[in-house]
Design a protein around this motif. Structure first.
Motif, short mmCIF file in Angstrom:
data_model
loop_
_atom_site.label_atom_id
_atom_site.label_comp_id
_atom_site.label_asym_id
_atom_site.label_seq_id
_atom_site.Cartn_x
_atom_site.Cartn_y
_atom_site.Cartn_z
N SER A 1 -5.63 7.63 -9.19
CA SER A 1 -6.76 8.57 -9.15
C SER A 1 -7.18 8.80 -7.71
N ASP A 2 -8.04 9.80 -7.53
CA ASP A 2 -8.54 10.09 -6.17
C ASP A 2 -9.32 8.91 -5.60
N LYS A 3 -10.09 8.23 -6.47
CA LYS A 3 -10.86 7.08 -6.01
C LYS A 3 -9.94 5.96 -5.56
N GLN A 4 -8.87 5.73 -6.35
CA GLN A 4 -7.91 4.69 -5.98
C GLN A 4 -7.19 5.05 -4.68
N HIS B 1 -8.39 6.80 -2.27
CA HIS B 1 -9.34 6.58 -1.16
C HIS B 1 -9.39 5.10 -0.78
N ILE B 2 -9.41 4.24 -1.80
CA ILE B 2 -9.46 2.80 -1.53
C ILE B 2 -8.18 2.33 -0.85
N ILE B 3 -7.04 2.82 -1.35
CA ILE B 3 -5.75 2.44 -0.75
C ILE B 3 -5.68 2.94 0.69
N GLY B 4 -6.22 4.12 0.95
CA GLY B 4 -6.23 4.66 2.32
C GLY B 4 -7.03 3.77 3.25
N ASN B 5 -8.20 3.31 2.76
CA ASN B 5 -9.02 2.40 3.58
C ASN B 5 -8.29 1.08 3.85
N ILE B 6 -7.62 0.56 2.82
CA ILE B 6 -6.84 -0.68 2.99
C ILE B 6 -5.74 -0.46 4.03
N LYS B 7 -5.07 0.67 3.92
CA LYS B 7 -3.96 0.95 4.84
C LYS B 7 -4.45 1.05 6.28
N ARG B 8 -5.57 1.76 6.48
CA ARG B 8 -6.10 1.91 7.85
C ARG B 8 -6.58 0.57 8.41
N SER B 9 -7.27 -0.18 7.61
CA SER B 9 -7.75 -1.49 8.06
C SER B 9 -6.59 -2.43 8.37
N ASN B 10 -5.58 -2.39 7.52
CA ASN B 10 -4.41 -3.25 7.74
C ASN B 10 -3.65 -2.84 9.01
N SER B 11 -3.59 -1.54 9.27
CA SER B 11 -2.92 -1.06 10.49
C SER B 11 -3.65 -1.56 11.73
N LYS B 12 -5.00 -1.55 11.66
CA LYS B 12 -5.78 -2.08 12.78
C LYS B 12 -5.54 -3.58 12.95
N LEU B 13 -5.44 -4.28 11.81
CA LEU B 13 -5.20 -5.72 11.86
C LEU B 13 -3.84 -6.01 12.49
N ILE B 14 -2.82 -5.26 12.09
CA ILE B 14 -1.47 -5.45 12.66
C ILE B 14 -1.48 -5.16 14.15
N GLU B 15 -2.17 -4.09 14.54
CA GLU B 15 -2.27 -3.75 15.96
C GLU B 15 -2.96 -4.86 16.75
N LEU B 16 -4.03 -5.41 16.17
CA LEU B 16 -4.78 -6.48 16.82
C LEU B 16 -3.92 -7.73 16.97
N ILE B 17 -3.18 -8.09 15.91
CA ILE B 17 -2.32 -9.28 15.96
C ILE B 17 -1.23 -9.10 17.01
N GLU B 18 -0.60 -7.93 17.01
CA GLU B 18 0.49 -7.68 17.98
C GLU B 18 -0.04 -7.68 19.41
N THR C 1 0.83 -1.21 0.00
CA THR C 1 0.00 0.00 0.00
C THR C 1 0.86 1.25 0.00
N GLU C 2 1.98 1.21 0.73
CA GLU C 2 2.90 2.36 0.72
C GLU C 2 3.50 2.57 -0.67
N LEU C 3 3.82 1.45 -1.36
CA LEU C 3 4.35 1.57 -2.73
C LEU C 3 3.28 2.14 -3.67
N LEU C 4 2.03 1.68 -3.50
CA LEU C 4 0.96 2.18 -4.36
C LEU C 4 0.72 3.66 -4.15
N GLU C 5 0.88 4.13 -2.90
CA GLU C 5 0.69 5.56 -2.62
C GLU C 5 1.69 6.42 -3.38
N ASP C 6 2.85 5.84 -3.69
CA ASP C 6 3.89 6.61 -4.39
C ASP C 6 3.72 6.58 -5.91
N THR C 7 2.71 5.84 -6.41
CA THR C 7 2.47 5.78 -7.85
C THR C 7 1.38 6.77 -8.24
#
Length: 492
Positions: free
Chosen positions: A306-309, A311-328, A297-303
């Protein structure tokens, strides 16, 4: 013995002059009752139970030998000394008197001094006998109420005594089982030879005495109950030889519980193994893919997207951060739950709090939240370095659930040998009925009024428990919000 403490003596003689003479000798110190022949004496013995009997040998009808035999061998009364009064002096007469149970002899006419000497000696013996009998009866009475089966077997393994508790355990009345063969009636066939060999060795040379052993017995319903036995040798006049004292504890239910406990232990061990496996899966198999998602997701942010993409990548990043926090957090909680103690070191919690302020400054700035705390004082404490996770979780929660443009206050109160650390927010607060549940990960899953996954506060609680300290929540007295607090020992 009568109520006034005087011994009761029965004189049995068909000659009135002899009765009168003996009465004159004894009436000053004893209560005297009389009978003129053997037939009249027997019911008096039963009714009065005298302490001693002076018994004439030569009488019409039943002679003294016959009376003595009935009293000693048929009446089954407690020990009553019998002195036979006789003019007969042959050895055969004395032997016959001994055979029927006479305790002593006195030649007629009786000498007062000799009479008193014999009476005193025999009454002393009777008092000792009665005392021993009383002690024995007390012992039997006690054994009736102890929790174990207690019994005495003679040298032929016949039951000559069993306490009430024991007969109740077996389902019989004592009357129905006394003098019956213990091995035949109670010991399971598969154990009979083993038990018999053990008892034979015990009677022969004491082998196995005081060793515990187990074997089942059969109850009246022919069901087996497993007992743990303790055997010892016993010398008792009732046995005529050595006896065996057996004491048995019914361990049938205990053994079943032990088997269940062993099975439960195996299941618990298996459960712990599954828990360890799950923790490893969390730490490695789940965390690694989540880490890759974060990198992509960090690599995709550097490419160019579009604004829609974006937004989707931002949602993925936030959800994944919550998942990592939950796992840890889940992995850390699993580790803490398996710990029984922590290494305690000297640390300054004031320094830790200042570090936390710096770490959370960007997040607080985003919500315009002010963090108020003492930035100069030191608070030397005894704690494990994991105490940092307590500060991190409490401050993170306070920021997460506080509205914008509010204040979070961190305080440290001196409580003698401890510091009390408080984290006060101005959020929505927590209802009283939910205050305890916020620290319990498993209760929180069904609490609609409590936000978040709850693992962070479960971690906080476990760390404080391992420090053997306290934690809690109070309402903010200045308005909305809560005060989370915990204690930590001072380094004095």
């Amino acid at each position: 013995m009568t109520g006034d403490g005087r011994h009761k003596i029965l004189i049995v003689d068909d000659e009135k002059i002899n009765v009168a003479l003996l009465t004159s000798y004894l009436s000053e110190n004893y209560d005297v009752i009389t009978a003129s022949n053997g037939e009249r004496a027997l019911p008096i013995v039963k009714e009065e139970e005298p302490d001693l009997i002076l018994l004439d040998v030569v009488m019409p009808g039943m002679d003294g030998f016959d009376v003595c035999r009935v009293i000693k061998h048929e009446y089954k009364l407690d020990f009553i000394p019998i002195i036979m009064l006789t003019a007969l002096t042959s050895k055969d007469d004395h032997q016959k008197g001994i055979e029927v149970g006479a305790d002593d002899f006195l030649k007629k006419p009786a000498d007062k001094f000799e009479l008193e000497k014999k009476i005193t000696a025999l009454l002393r013996i009777k008092e000792q006998h009665d005392s021993l009998l009383m002690d024995r009866n007390k012992a039997y009475e006690y054994l009736d109420y102890v929790g174990n089966l207690v019994a005495v077997l003679d040298h032929e393994y016949k039951l000559i005594h069993i306490n009430k508790k024991g007969s109740d355990m077996l389902g019989y009345t004592r009357k129905n089982i006394l003098h019956r063969d213990w091995l035949d009636l109670f010991v399971a066939d598969s154990y009979a030879d083993h038990v018999k060999n053990r008892y034979e060795k015990l009677l022969k040379d004491g082998t196995g005495a005081s060793d515990y052993h187990e074997y089942p017995v059969m109850t009246i319903t022919r069901k087996e109950r497993l007992f743990r036995w303790y055997d010892s040798l016993l010398k008792d006049g009732n046995c005529g030889a050595k006896c065996i004292l057996i004491s048995g504890e019914d361990i049938t239910d205990k053994r079943k519980d032990e088997i269940k406990l062993i099975e439960y232990s195996k299941q618990l061990q298996h459960s712990n193994e599954l828990k360890d496996l799950f923790t490893d899966v969390l730490r490695h198999d789940l965390l690694n893919p989540a880490g890759l998602i974060k990198s992509f997701t960090e690599l995709l942010e550097d490419t160019e997207i579009s604004d829609k993409q974006a937004h989707i990548i931002g949602n993925i990043k936030r959800s994944n951060s919550k998942l990592i926090e939950l796992i840890e957090d889940a992995a850390q909680l699993a580790k803490l739950e398996s710990m029984e103690e922590m290494v305690i070191v000297r640390t300054d919690i004031g320094h830790l709090l200042r570090s936390m302020r710096e770490n959370f400054s960007p997040v607080m700035a985003g919500k315009n939240i002010e963090l108020v705390m003492d930035t100069t004082s030191s608070y030397p404490s005894l704690a494990n370095p994991m105490i940092e996770a307590v500060f991190s979780n409490l401050i993170s929660n306070a920021i997460k659930y506080s509205p914008e443009d509010t204040r979070i206050t961190i305080g440290v109160e001196d409580q003698g040998t401890k510091w009390k650390v408080t984290v006060t927010d101005q959020g929505d607060g927590i209802p009283d009925k939910d205050k305890e549940a916020v620290f319990d990960r498993f209760n929180r899953l069904h609490k609609e009024n409590i936000k978040g996954n709850g693992i962070g506060l479960a971690i906080v609680k476990r760390i404080i428990e391992l420090h053997e300290e306290r934690i809690g929540i109070n309402d903010n007295p200045e308005g909305k919000g809560s005060i989370f607090w915990f204690t930590v020992k001072k380094a004095l």
